[in-house]
Design a protein around this motif. Structure first.
Motif, mmCIF file in Angstrom:
data_model
loop_
_atom_site.group_PDB
_atom_site.id
_atom_site.type_symbol
_atom_site.label_atom_id
_atom_site.label_comp_id
_atom_site.label_asym_id
_atom_site.label_seq_id
_atom_site.Cartn_x
_atom_site.Cartn_y
_atom_site.Cartn_z
ATOM 1 N N LEU A 305 31.094 0.976 0.754
ATOM 2 C CA LEU A 305 31.571 -0.272 0.143
ATOM 3 C C LEU A 305 30.587 -0.727 -0.932
ATOM 4 C CD1 LEU A 305 33.762 -2.492 0.253
ATOM 5 C CD2 LEU A 305 32.363 -3.689 1.949
ATOM 6 N N TYR A 306 29.306 -0.579 -0.640
ATOM 7 C CA TYR A 306 28.293 -0.939 -1.632
ATOM 8 C C TYR A 306 28.390 -0.024 -2.857
ATOM 9 C CZ TYR A 306 23.877 -1.268 -4.032
ATOM 10 O OH TYR A 306 22.933 -1.387 -5.021
ATOM 11 N N ALA A 307 28.579 1.268 -2.610
ATOM 12 C CA ALA A 307 28.658 2.219 -3.730
ATOM 13 C C ALA A 307 29.868 1.919 -4.631
ATOM 14 C CB ALA A 307 28.734 3.650 -3.208
ATOM 15 N N ARG A 308 30.874 1.294 -4.057
ATOM 16 C CA ARG A 308 32.079 0.940 -4.815
ATOM 17 C C ARG A 308 31.780 -0.152 -5.846
ATOM 18 N NH1 ARG A 308 35.243 -0.304 -7.471
ATOM 19 N NH2 ARG A 308 37.506 -0.490 -7.409
ATOM 20 N N ASP A 309 30.837 -1.056 -5.502
ATOM 21 C CA ASP A 309 30.452 -2.118 -6.438
ATOM 22 C C ASP A 309 29.003 -2.511 -6.144
ATOM 23 O OD1 ASP A 309 29.936 -4.326 -7.924
ATOM 24 O OD2 ASP A 309 31.574 -5.554 -7.116
ATOM 25 N N ARG A 310 28.114 -1.994 -6.952
ATOM 26 C CA ARG A 310 26.689 -2.133 -6.698
ATOM 27 C C ARG A 310 26.135 -3.507 -7.050
ATOM 28 N NH1 ARG A 310 24.094 2.816 -5.654
ATOM 29 N NH2 ARG A 310 25.639 4.456 -5.488
ATOM 30 N N SER A 311 27.011 -4.418 -7.456
ATOM 31 C CA SER A 311 26.519 -5.767 -7.741
ATOM 32 C C SER A 311 26.459 -6.609 -6.458
ATOM 33 C CB SER A 311 27.432 -6.454 -8.765
ATOM 34 O OG SER A 311 28.698 -6.695 -8.182
ATOM 35 N N HIS A 312 26.933 -6.050 -5.350
ATOM 36 C CA HIS A 312 26.987 -6.824 -4.100
ATOM 37 C C HIS A 312 25.617 -6.848 -3.424
ATOM 38 C CE1 HIS A 312 28.535 -8.621 -0.523
ATOM 39 N NE2 HIS A 312 29.796 -8.523 -0.926
ATOM 40 N N SER A 313 24.827 -7.894 -3.704
ATOM 41 C CA SER A 313 23.430 -7.898 -3.264
ATOM 42 C C SER A 313 23.274 -8.090 -1.744
ATOM 43 C CB SER A 313 22.656 -8.969 -4.020
ATOM 44 O OG SER A 313 23.297 -10.211 -3.846
ATOM 45 N N ARG A 314 24.224 -8.804 -1.136
ATOM 46 C CA ARG A 314 24.112 -9.011 0.318
ATOM 47 C C ARG A 314 24.244 -7.674 1.057
ATOM 48 N NH1 ARG A 314 22.428 -10.596 4.640
ATOM 49 N NH2 ARG A 314 23.570 -11.760 6.229
ATOM 50 N N LEU A 315 25.175 -6.855 0.572
ATOM 51 C CA LEU A 315 25.349 -5.524 1.166
ATOM 52 C C LEU A 315 24.095 -4.688 0.973
ATOM 53 C CD1 LEU A 315 28.943 -4.251 0.268
ATOM 54 C CD2 LEU A 315 27.844 -4.134 2.511
ATOM 55 N N LYS A 316 23.547 -4.724 -0.225
ATOM 56 C CA LYS A 316 22.353 -3.921 -0.504
ATOM 57 C C LYS A 316 21.200 -4.334 0.413
ATOM 58 C CE LYS A 316 19.492 -2.028 -4.178
ATOM 59 N NZ LYS A 316 18.258 -1.966 -3.420
ATOM 60 N N LYS A 317 21.067 -5.640 0.590
ATOM 61 C CA LYS A 317 19.981 -6.156 1.432
ATOM 62 C C LYS A 317 20.114 -5.622 2.858
ATOM 63 C CE LYS A 317 16.713 -9.579 1.761
ATOM 64 N NZ LYS A 317 15.534 -8.704 1.783
ATOM 65 N N ILE A 318 21.323 -5.617 3.380
ATOM 66 C CA ILE A 318 21.526 -5.152 4.754
ATOM 67 C C ILE A 318 21.226 -3.654 4.868
ATOM 68 C CG2 ILE A 318 23.327 -4.688 6.475
ATOM 69 C CD1 ILE A 318 24.430 -7.528 5.652
ATOM 70 N N LEU A 319 21.659 -2.890 3.876
ATOM 71 C CA LEU A 319 21.397 -1.450 3.904
ATOM 72 C C LEU A 319 19.895 -1.180 3.780
ATOM 73 C CD1 LEU A 319 24.325 -0.306 1.568
ATOM 74 C CD2 LEU A 319 24.253 -0.104 4.065
ATOM 75 N N ASP A 320 19.262 -1.844 2.828
ATOM 76 C CA ASP A 320 17.816 -1.641 2.604
ATOM 77 C C ASP A 320 17.002 -2.081 3.818
ATOM 78 O OD1 ASP A 320 18.201 -0.651 0.065
ATOM 79 O OD2 ASP A 320 17.681 -2.521 -0.969
ATOM 80 N N ASP A 321 17.297 -3.269 4.311
ATOM 81 C CA ASP A 321 16.465 -3.810 5.387
ATOM 82 C C ASP A 321 16.713 -3.077 6.707
ATOM 83 O OD1 ASP A 321 15.656 -5.458 3.393
ATOM 84 O OD2 ASP A 321 16.267 -7.340 4.334
ATOM 85 N N SER A 322 17.951 -2.630 6.925
ATOM 86 C CA SER A 322 18.218 -1.851 8.144
ATOM 87 C C SER A 322 17.462 -0.524 8.090
ATOM 88 C CB SER A 322 19.720 -1.579 8.310
ATOM 89 O OG SER A 322 20.415 -2.776 8.561
ATOM 90 N N ALA A 323 17.533 0.153 6.938
ATOM 91 C CA ALA A 323 16.845 1.449 6.804
ATOM 92 C C ALA A 323 15.336 1.266 6.948
ATOM 93 C CB ALA A 323 17.192 2.094 5.464
ATOM 94 N N ALA A 324 14.802 0.215 6.332
ATOM 95 C CA ALA A 324 13.354 -0.032 6.421
ATOM 96 C C ALA A 324 12.943 -0.336 7.859
ATOM 97 C CB ALA A 324 12.961 -1.174 5.493
ATOM 98 N N SER A 325 13.783 -1.085 8.556
ATOM 99 C CA SER A 325 13.460 -1.449 9.932
ATOM 100 C C SER A 325 13.514 -0.233 10.859
ATOM 101 C CB SER A 325 14.415 -2.544 10.416
ATOM 102 O OG SER A 325 14.037 -2.990 11.690
ATOM 103 N N ILE A 326 14.494 0.640 10.630
ATOM 104 C CA ILE A 326 14.570 1.877 11.410
ATOM 105 C C ILE A 326 13.242 2.623 11.269
ATOM 106 C CG2 ILE A 326 15.606 4.198 11.484
ATOM 107 C CD1 ILE A 326 18.261 2.914 10.561
ATOM 108 N N TRP A 327 12.759 2.688 10.043
ATOM 109 C CA TRP A 327 11.547 3.456 9.756
ATOM 110 C C TRP A 327 10.283 2.755 10.254
ATOM 111 C CZ3 TRP A 327 11.110 8.357 8.588
ATOM 112 C CH2 TRP A 327 9.858 8.844 8.202
ATOM 113 N N ASN A 328 10.200 1.467 9.976
ATOM 114 C CA ASN A 328 8.935 0.770 10.244
ATOM 115 C C ASN A 328 8.821 0.206 11.653
ATOM 116 O OD1 ASN A 328 7.911 1.136 7.597
ATOM 117 N ND2 ASN A 328 9.238 -0.522 6.878
#
Ligand SMILES: *[C@@H]1O[C@H](CO)[C@@H](O)[C@H](O)[C@H]1NC(C)=O
Ligand SMILES: *[C@@H]1O[C@H](CO)[C@@H](O)[C@H](O)[C@H]1NC(C)=O
Ligand SMILES: *[C@@H]1O[C@H](CO)[C@@H](O)[C@H](O)[C@H]1NC(C)=O
Length: 377
Positions: A305-328
Protein backbone atom coordinates in the motif's frame (compact mmCIF):
# COMPACT_ATOMS: atom_id res chain seq x y z
CA UNK A 1 28.76 -6.20 -0.29
CA UNK A 2 28.75 -5.62 3.42
CA UNK A 3 32.43 -4.93 3.85
CA UNK A 4 32.33 -2.61 0.85
CA UNK A 5 29.54 -0.73 2.50
CA UNK A 6 31.40 -0.45 5.79
CA UNK A 7 34.39 0.99 3.91
CA UNK A 8 32.12 3.61 2.43
CA UNK A 9 30.75 4.49 5.82
CA UNK A 10 34.25 4.93 7.20
CA UNK A 11 35.51 6.96 4.27
CA UNK A 12 32.56 9.17 3.59
CA UNK A 13 30.63 9.31 6.80
CA UNK A 14 28.49 12.25 5.84
CA UNK A 15 27.36 10.63 2.60
CA UNK A 16 26.90 7.19 4.00
CA UNK A 17 23.14 7.24 3.78
CA UNK A 18 23.29 8.24 0.13
CA UNK A 19 26.02 5.84 -0.92
CA UNK A 20 24.92 2.94 1.21
CA UNK A 21 21.21 2.56 1.35
CA UNK A 22 22.11 -1.05 2.05
CA UNK A 23 21.92 -1.03 5.83
CA UNK A 24 18.41 -2.44 5.35
CA UNK A 25 19.78 -4.98 2.90
CA UNK A 26 22.44 -6.10 5.38
CA UNK A 27 19.83 -6.64 8.05
CA UNK A 28 17.57 -8.51 5.66
CA UNK A 29 20.46 -10.72 4.58
CA UNK A 30 21.56 -11.50 8.13
CA UNK A 31 18.00 -12.45 9.07
CA UNK A 32 17.56 -14.60 5.98
CA UNK A 33 20.88 -16.38 6.45
CA UNK A 34 19.91 -17.16 10.02
CA UNK A 35 16.44 -18.35 8.92
CA UNK A 36 17.72 -20.62 6.17
CA UNK A 37 20.54 -22.10 8.27
CA UNK A 38 18.31 -22.87 11.22
CA UNK A 39 15.08 -23.87 9.49
CA UNK A 40 16.05 -25.48 6.18
CA UNK A 41 17.84 -28.63 7.24
CA UNK A 42 18.32 -31.71 5.05
CA UNK A 43 16.16 -30.12 2.33
CA UNK A 44 13.25 -29.96 4.76
CA UNK A 45 11.67 -27.07 6.65
CA UNK A 46 11.86 -27.38 10.41
CA UNK A 47 9.12 -26.29 12.77
CA UNK A 48 11.40 -24.88 15.41
CA UNK A 49 14.96 -24.09 16.43
CA UNK A 50 16.74 -25.84 18.10
CA UNK A 51 15.48 -28.48 15.63
CA UNK A 52 13.43 -31.34 16.97
CA UNK A 53 12.78 -32.94 13.58
CA UNK A 54 9.15 -31.79 13.79
CA UNK A 55 7.80 -30.38 10.53
CA UNK A 56 5.88 -27.11 10.39
CA UNK A 57 2.20 -27.03 9.48
CA UNK A 58 1.49 -26.75 5.76
CA UNK A 59 0.52 -23.09 5.94
CA UNK A 60 3.59 -22.17 7.97
CA UNK A 61 5.64 -23.93 5.29
CA UNK A 62 3.92 -21.73 2.72
CA UNK A 63 5.00 -18.71 4.78
CA UNK A 64 8.54 -20.13 4.82
CA UNK A 65 8.25 -20.24 1.03
CA UNK A 66 7.27 -16.55 1.02
CA UNK A 67 10.28 -15.80 3.21
CA UNK A 68 12.56 -17.56 0.70
CA UNK A 69 10.87 -15.67 -2.14
CA UNK A 70 11.32 -12.29 -0.42
CA UNK A 71 15.06 -12.84 -0.29
CA UNK A 72 15.11 -14.38 -3.78
CA UNK A 73 13.32 -11.41 -5.38
CA UNK A 74 15.64 -8.90 -3.77
CA UNK A 75 18.78 -10.70 -4.89
CA UNK A 76 17.67 -11.78 -8.34
CA UNK A 77 16.57 -8.23 -9.19
CA UNK A 78 20.08 -7.12 -8.26
CA UNK A 79 21.53 -9.86 -10.47
CA UNK A 80 22.81 -11.89 -7.52
CA UNK A 81 22.69 -15.59 -6.64
CA UNK A 82 20.07 -16.50 -9.21
CA UNK A 83 20.94 -20.18 -9.41
CA UNK A 84 21.10 -20.56 -5.64
CA UNK A 85 17.55 -19.26 -5.28
CA UNK A 86 16.16 -21.19 -8.26
CA UNK A 87 17.56 -24.38 -6.75
CA UNK A 88 16.17 -23.53 -3.33
CA UNK A 89 12.71 -22.84 -4.78
CA UNK A 90 12.79 -26.10 -6.71
CA UNK A 91 13.89 -28.01 -3.60
CA UNK A 92 10.98 -26.46 -1.70
CA UNK A 93 8.59 -27.45 -4.47
CA UNK A 94 9.88 -31.00 -4.38
CA UNK A 95 9.47 -31.17 -0.61
CA UNK A 96 5.78 -30.20 -0.83
CA UNK A 97 5.30 -32.40 -3.89
CA UNK A 98 6.49 -35.36 -1.84
CA UNK A 99 4.16 -34.58 1.05
CA UNK A 100 1.12 -33.52 -0.97
CA UNK A 101 -0.38 -30.20 -2.08
CA UNK A 102 -3.91 -30.70 -0.77
CA UNK A 103 -5.22 -29.81 2.64
CA UNK A 104 -8.76 -29.66 4.01
CA UNK A 105 -8.21 -25.91 4.60
CA UNK A 106 -8.60 -23.69 1.56
CA UNK A 107 -6.73 -20.71 2.99
CA UNK A 108 -3.70 -22.98 3.45
CA UNK A 109 -3.71 -23.98 -0.21
CA UNK A 110 -4.23 -20.34 -1.13
CA UNK A 111 -1.06 -19.25 0.70
CA UNK A 112 0.83 -21.95 -1.18
CA UNK A 113 -0.64 -20.92 -4.54
CA UNK A 114 0.35 -17.28 -3.95
CA UNK A 115 3.92 -18.43 -3.32
CA UNK A 116 3.88 -20.55 -6.48
CA UNK A 117 2.84 -17.51 -8.54
CA UNK A 118 5.73 -15.53 -7.10
CA UNK A 119 8.10 -18.38 -7.98
CA UNK A 120 6.63 -18.47 -11.49
CA UNK A 121 7.23 -14.73 -11.87
CA UNK A 122 10.92 -15.27 -11.12
CA UNK A 123 11.77 -18.03 -13.57
CA UNK A 124 8.63 -18.73 -15.62
CA UNK A 125 8.70 -22.43 -14.83
CA UNK A 126 5.22 -23.51 -16.09
CA UNK A 127 5.08 -26.22 -13.44
CA UNK A 128 4.65 -23.53 -10.76
CA UNK A 129 1.86 -21.77 -12.65
CA UNK A 130 0.07 -25.04 -13.34
CA UNK A 131 0.17 -26.07 -9.70
CA UNK A 132 -1.09 -22.65 -8.60
CA UNK A 133 -3.95 -22.90 -11.12
CA UNK A 134 -4.81 -26.38 -9.93
CA UNK A 135 -5.04 -25.12 -6.33
CA UNK A 136 -7.02 -22.05 -7.44
CA UNK A 137 -9.61 -24.24 -9.15
CA UNK A 138 -10.19 -26.14 -5.93
CA UNK A 139 -10.45 -22.92 -3.91
CA UNK A 140 -12.76 -21.13 -6.37
CA UNK A 141 -15.15 -24.08 -6.20
CA UNK A 142 -15.82 -23.16 -2.55
CA UNK A 143 -18.18 -20.27 -3.38
CA UNK A 144 -21.47 -20.89 -1.60
CA UNK A 145 -24.72 -18.96 -1.27
CA UNK A 146 -26.55 -21.21 1.17
CA UNK A 147 -24.79 -19.92 4.28
CA UNK A 148 -24.59 -17.84 6.55
CA UNK A 149 -26.96 -15.10 7.72
CA UNK A 150 -26.09 -13.57 11.07
CA UNK A 151 -29.02 -14.63 13.19
CA UNK A 152 -27.88 -12.58 16.15
CA UNK A 153 -28.96 -9.42 14.31
CA UNK A 154 -32.36 -10.88 13.43
CA UNK A 155 -31.67 -9.80 9.85
CA UNK A 156 -33.85 -11.75 7.46
CA UNK A 157 -32.74 -9.81 4.38
CA UNK A 158 -29.07 -10.53 4.73
CA UNK A 159 -27.11 -11.79 1.76
CA UNK A 160 -25.34 -15.12 1.82
CA UNK A 161 -22.11 -15.81 -0.02
CA UNK A 162 -18.37 -16.16 0.32
CA UNK A 163 -15.94 -19.04 0.11
CA UNK A 164 -15.73 -21.84 2.61
CA UNK A 165 -12.69 -21.95 4.84
CA UNK A 166 -12.54 -25.73 5.21
CA UNK A 167 -13.71 -28.93 3.66
CA UNK A 168 -16.00 -29.55 6.62
CA UNK A 169 -17.81 -26.27 5.93
CA UNK A 170 -17.75 -25.01 9.48
CA UNK A 171 -16.85 -21.39 8.66
CA UNK A 172 -15.99 -18.74 6.11
CA UNK A 173 -12.90 -16.73 6.95
CA UNK A 174 -11.05 -13.68 5.69
CA UNK A 175 -7.94 -15.74 4.97
CA UNK A 176 -10.02 -17.94 2.65
CA UNK A 177 -11.79 -15.01 0.94
CA UNK A 178 -9.52 -11.96 0.76
CA UNK A 179 -6.61 -14.34 0.07
CA UNK A 180 -8.31 -15.90 -2.99
CA UNK A 181 -9.18 -12.40 -4.28
CA UNK A 182 -5.44 -11.72 -4.48
CA UNK A 183 -4.77 -15.12 -6.06
CA UNK A 184 -7.52 -14.75 -8.67
CA UNK A 185 -6.41 -11.20 -9.54
CA UNK A 186 -2.79 -12.21 -9.98
CA UNK A 187 -3.75 -15.25 -12.02
CA UNK A 188 -5.86 -13.03 -14.22
CA UNK A 189 -2.87 -10.76 -14.83
CA UNK A 190 -1.02 -13.78 -16.23
CA UNK A 191 -3.82 -15.63 -18.04
CA UNK A 192 -6.22 -12.77 -18.95
CA UNK A 193 -8.99 -15.25 -18.18
CA UNK A 194 -11.95 -12.98 -17.47
CA UNK A 195 -13.65 -15.55 -15.24
CA UNK A 196 -10.80 -15.13 -12.77
CA UNK A 197 -11.16 -11.36 -12.85
CA UNK A 198 -14.92 -11.50 -12.24
CA UNK A 199 -14.48 -14.07 -9.52
CA UNK A 200 -12.03 -11.80 -7.70
CA UNK A 201 -14.54 -8.96 -7.84
CA UNK A 202 -17.46 -11.11 -6.68
CA UNK A 203 -15.62 -12.42 -3.63
CA UNK A 204 -14.21 -9.02 -2.71
CA UNK A 205 -17.57 -7.30 -3.05
CA UNK A 206 -19.25 -9.86 -0.86
CA UNK A 207 -16.57 -9.65 1.79
CA UNK A 208 -16.40 -5.86 1.80
CA UNK A 209 -20.19 -5.53 2.08
CA UNK A 210 -20.70 -8.17 4.72
CA UNK A 211 -17.51 -8.80 6.66
CA UNK A 212 -15.94 -5.35 6.99
CA UNK A 213 -17.34 -3.03 9.64
CA UNK A 214 -18.77 -0.05 7.71
CA UNK A 215 -17.68 2.42 10.39
CA UNK A 216 -14.42 1.18 11.93
CA UNK A 217 -13.35 -0.81 8.84
CA UNK A 218 -12.16 -3.64 10.99
CA UNK A 219 -12.13 -6.84 8.94
CA UNK A 220 -14.02 -9.69 10.60
CA UNK A 221 -11.95 -12.85 11.09
CA UNK A 222 -14.71 -15.33 10.25
CA UNK A 223 -18.36 -16.28 10.35
CA UNK A 224 -19.31 -19.59 11.89
CA UNK A 225 -21.76 -21.69 9.89
CA UNK A 226 -23.70 -23.29 12.72
CA UNK A 227 -24.45 -20.20 14.77
CA UNK A 228 -23.94 -17.58 12.01
CA UNK A 229 -21.88 -15.69 14.54
CA UNK A 230 -19.41 -13.20 13.12
CA UNK A 231 -16.21 -13.49 15.10
CA UNK A 232 -14.39 -10.17 15.20
CA UNK A 233 -11.05 -11.54 16.32
CA UNK A 234 -8.61 -8.69 15.98
CA UNK A 235 -5.58 -9.90 14.04
CA UNK A 236 -3.39 -7.76 11.80
CA UNK A 237 -3.41 -10.26 8.96
CA UNK A 238 -7.16 -9.85 8.39
CA UNK A 239 -6.75 -6.17 7.68
CA UNK A 240 -3.52 -6.84 5.79
CA UNK A 241 -5.12 -9.35 3.45
CA UNK A 242 -8.14 -7.19 2.70
CA UNK A 243 -5.82 -4.24 2.01
CA UNK A 244 -3.96 -6.52 -0.42
CA UNK A 245 -7.22 -7.64 -2.02
CA UNK A 246 -8.19 -3.99 -2.64
CA UNK A 247 -4.78 -3.27 -4.18
CA UNK A 248 -5.05 -6.32 -6.42
CA UNK A 249 -8.49 -5.29 -7.67
CA UNK A 250 -7.47 -1.70 -8.25
CA UNK A 251 -4.78 -2.98 -10.60
CA UNK A 252 -7.04 -5.17 -12.70
CA UNK A 253 -10.10 -2.89 -12.76
CA UNK A 254 -8.30 0.44 -12.68
CA UNK A 255 -10.89 1.59 -10.14
CA UNK A 256 -9.64 3.77 -7.29
CA UNK A 257 -12.57 2.85 -5.03
CA UNK A 258 -10.68 -0.30 -4.10
CA UNK A 259 -7.61 1.71 -3.18
CA UNK A 260 -9.70 4.04 -1.04
CA UNK A 261 -11.15 1.01 0.73
CA UNK A 262 -7.63 -0.21 1.48
CA UNK A 263 -6.73 3.14 3.03
CA UNK A 264 -9.85 2.96 5.20
CA UNK A 265 -8.79 -0.45 6.49
CA UNK A 266 -5.27 0.86 7.07
CA UNK A 267 -6.80 3.52 9.31
CA UNK A 268 -8.14 0.74 11.50
CA UNK A 269 -4.63 -0.72 11.72
CA UNK A 270 -3.17 2.68 12.66
CA UNK A 271 -5.69 3.13 15.44
CA UNK A 272 -5.83 -0.40 16.82
CA UNK A 273 -2.91 -2.58 15.81
CA UNK A 274 0.22 -0.51 16.34
CA UNK A 275 1.86 0.49 19.61
CA UNK A 276 2.41 4.10 20.63
CA UNK A 277 5.87 3.62 19.12
CA UNK A 278 4.45 2.68 15.71
CA UNK A 279 5.23 -1.03 15.97
CA UNK A 280 2.72 -3.53 14.61
CA UNK A 281 1.35 -5.85 17.26
CA UNK A 282 -1.08 -8.74 17.70
CA UNK A 283 -1.63 -8.90 21.46
CA UNK A 284 1.95 -10.14 21.59
CA UNK A 285 1.80 -11.39 25.15
CA UNK A 286 -0.77 -14.02 24.14
CA UNK A 287 0.17 -14.30 20.50
CA UNK A 288 0.96 -17.98 20.12
CA UNK A 289 0.49 -20.62 17.41
CA UNK A 290 -0.66 -19.23 14.06
CA UNK A 291 -0.72 -15.70 15.49
CA UNK A 292 3.08 -15.62 15.53
CA UNK A 293 2.99 -15.42 11.75
CA UNK A 294 0.33 -12.75 11.29
CA UNK A 295 2.33 -9.52 11.48
CA UNK A 296 4.54 -10.67 8.62
CA UNK A 297 1.47 -10.84 6.40
CA UNK A 298 0.18 -7.46 7.57
CA UNK A 299 3.60 -5.93 6.96
CA UNK A 300 3.64 -7.34 3.40
CA UNK A 301 0.40 -5.67 2.34
CA UNK A 302 0.97 -2.42 4.23
CA UNK A 303 4.29 -2.18 2.36
CA UNK A 304 2.47 -2.72 -0.95
CA UNK A 305 0.00 0.00 0.00
CA UNK A 306 2.88 2.32 0.79
CA UNK A 307 4.61 1.47 -2.50
CA UNK A 308 1.39 2.45 -4.29
CA UNK A 309 1.71 6.02 -2.97
CA UNK A 310 4.93 6.95 -1.24
CA UNK A 311 3.59 10.25 0.05
CA UNK A 312 1.78 8.40 2.86
CA UNK A 313 4.05 9.28 5.79
CA UNK A 314 2.05 7.47 8.48
CA UNK A 315 2.46 4.20 6.60
CA UNK A 316 6.17 4.81 6.12
CA UNK A 317 6.61 5.51 9.82
CA UNK A 318 4.96 2.23 10.79
CA UNK A 319 7.06 0.24 8.32
CA UNK A 320 10.30 1.97 9.33
CA UNK A 321 9.70 1.85 13.06
CA UNK A 322 8.48 -1.76 13.03
CA UNK A 323 11.55 -2.89 11.07
CA UNK A 324 13.87 -0.90 13.34
CA UNK A 325 12.23 -2.33 16.44
CA UNK A 326 12.51 -5.90 15.14
CA UNK A 327 16.23 -5.28 14.70
CA UNK A 328 17.02 -3.22 17.76
CA UNK A 329 14.64 -4.57 20.39
CA UNK A 330 13.35 -7.99 19.33
CA UNK A 331 16.61 -9.54 18.07
CA UNK A 332 18.92 -11.92 19.89
CA UNK A 333 22.30 -10.71 18.65
CA UNK A 334 24.18 -13.94 19.37
CA UNK A 335 21.82 -16.18 17.43
CA UNK A 336 20.15 -13.67 15.06
CA UNK A 337 16.73 -14.85 16.15
CA UNK A 338 13.67 -12.72 16.86
CA UNK A 339 10.84 -12.41 19.35
CA UNK A 340 7.17 -12.69 18.42
CA UNK A 341 6.64 -9.34 20.11
CA UNK A 342 8.34 -6.89 17.79
CA UNK A 343 8.69 -4.45 20.69
CA UNK A 344 10.91 -7.00 22.39
CA UNK A 345 12.37 -8.19 24.61
CA UNK A 346 14.69 -10.36 22.50
CA UNK A 347 14.46 -14.13 22.99
CA UNK A 348 17.01 -15.67 25.31
CA UNK A 349 19.90 -17.56 23.76
CA UNK A 350 18.96 -21.23 23.43
CA UNK A 351 15.23 -20.68 23.83
CA UNK A 352 12.82 -22.25 21.35
CA UNK A 353 12.09 -20.16 18.25
CA UNK A 354 9.25 -21.24 15.98
CA UNK A 355 9.46 -20.97 12.23
CA UNK A 356 6.32 -18.81 12.31
CA UNK A 357 8.01 -16.20 14.49
CA UNK A 358 11.22 -16.33 12.45
CA UNK A 359 9.29 -16.05 9.16
CA UNK A 360 7.37 -12.98 10.28
CA UNK A 361 10.45 -11.01 11.33
CA UNK A 362 12.59 -12.17 8.39
CA UNK A 363 9.96 -11.35 5.80
CA UNK A 364 9.31 -7.95 7.36
CA UNK A 365 13.02 -7.05 7.22
CA UNK A 366 13.28 -8.27 3.62
CA UNK A 367 10.10 -6.53 2.50
CA UNK A 368 11.25 -3.36 4.23
CA UNK A 369 14.60 -3.43 2.41
CA UNK A 370 12.94 -4.09 -0.94
CA UNK A 371 10.27 -1.44 -0.46
CA UNK A 372 12.56 1.34 0.71
CA UNK A 373 15.01 0.73 -2.13
CA UNK A 374 12.01 1.16 -4.45
CA UNK A 375 12.37 -2.39 -5.69
CA UNK A 376 8.70 -3.13 -5.06
CA UNK A 377 6.30 -1.12 -7.16
C1 LIG B 1 19.81 -34.26 8.99
O1 LIG B 1 20.46 -35.41 8.50
C2 LIG B 1 21.50 -35.90 9.32
C3 LIG B 1 22.19 -37.05 8.60
O2 LIG B 1 21.27 -38.00 8.16
C4 LIG B 1 20.92 -36.32 10.66
O3 LIG B 1 21.96 -36.76 11.53
C5 LIG B 1 20.22 -35.12 11.28
O4 LIG B 1 19.58 -35.50 12.48
C6 LIG B 1 19.19 -34.54 10.34
N1 LIG B 1 18.66 -33.31 10.94
C7 LIG B 1 17.35 -33.10 11.13
C8 LIG B 1 16.97 -31.85 11.82
O5 LIG B 1 16.49 -33.87 10.74
C1 LIG C 1 -29.26 -6.92 6.70
O1 LIG C 1 -27.98 -7.23 6.16
C2 LIG C 1 -27.72 -6.67 4.89
C3 LIG C 1 -26.33 -7.12 4.44
O2 LIG C 1 -26.18 -8.46 4.57
C4 LIG C 1 -27.80 -5.16 4.96
O3 LIG C 1 -27.63 -4.62 3.66
C5 LIG C 1 -29.14 -4.75 5.52
O4 LIG C 1 -29.15 -3.35 5.70
C6 LIG C 1 -29.40 -5.42 6.85
N1 LIG C 1 -30.75 -5.09 7.33
C7 LIG C 1 -30.98 -4.74 8.58
C8 LIG C 1 -32.40 -4.47 8.93
O5 LIG C 1 -30.10 -4.66 9.42
C1 LIG D 1 5.63 -6.37 24.08
O1 LIG D 1 6.87 -5.88 24.53
C2 LIG D 1 6.81 -4.61 25.13
C3 LIG D 1 8.24 -4.18 25.40
O2 LIG D 1 8.97 -5.18 26.05
C4 LIG D 1 5.98 -4.66 26.39
O3 LIG D 1 5.88 -3.38 26.96
C5 LIG D 1 4.59 -5.16 26.02
O4 LIG D 1 3.85 -5.35 27.18
C6 LIG D 1 4.68 -6.47 25.25
N1 LIG D 1 3.35 -6.75 24.82
C7 LIG D 1 2.66 -7.74 25.31
C8 LIG D 1 1.24 -7.79 24.91
O5 LIG D 1 3.17 -8.57 26.02
Amino acid sequence: MRSCCIVFVVLVVSFSSILCDSLDDDRADIAFKSFITKFWVNNTLQDSYPNTGERPQYWISAMGFDTILDSAERHIKKGQDKQYYFDLIEAFYNMIDKNGWYRPFFDDMNWMALGLLRAYALNKNPKYLNKATELYNIIAYQWDETCCCPKDKGNTTCVTGGLWWNLEHTQKATAANAGPVILASRLYEITKNNDQREFAKKVYTYWWNNMVDPISHQVCDNIEAETAEKRWWKYTYNEGLMIGAGLALERIFDDSTYLQNSYKIAEFVFGNEVTSENVLYDKDGECSGDCQEFKGIAFRYLALLYARDRSHSRLKKILDDSAASIWNRARNIEEQTFATNWSGPAPLTGSKITQATMNAATMALNIHAATMSQMIN
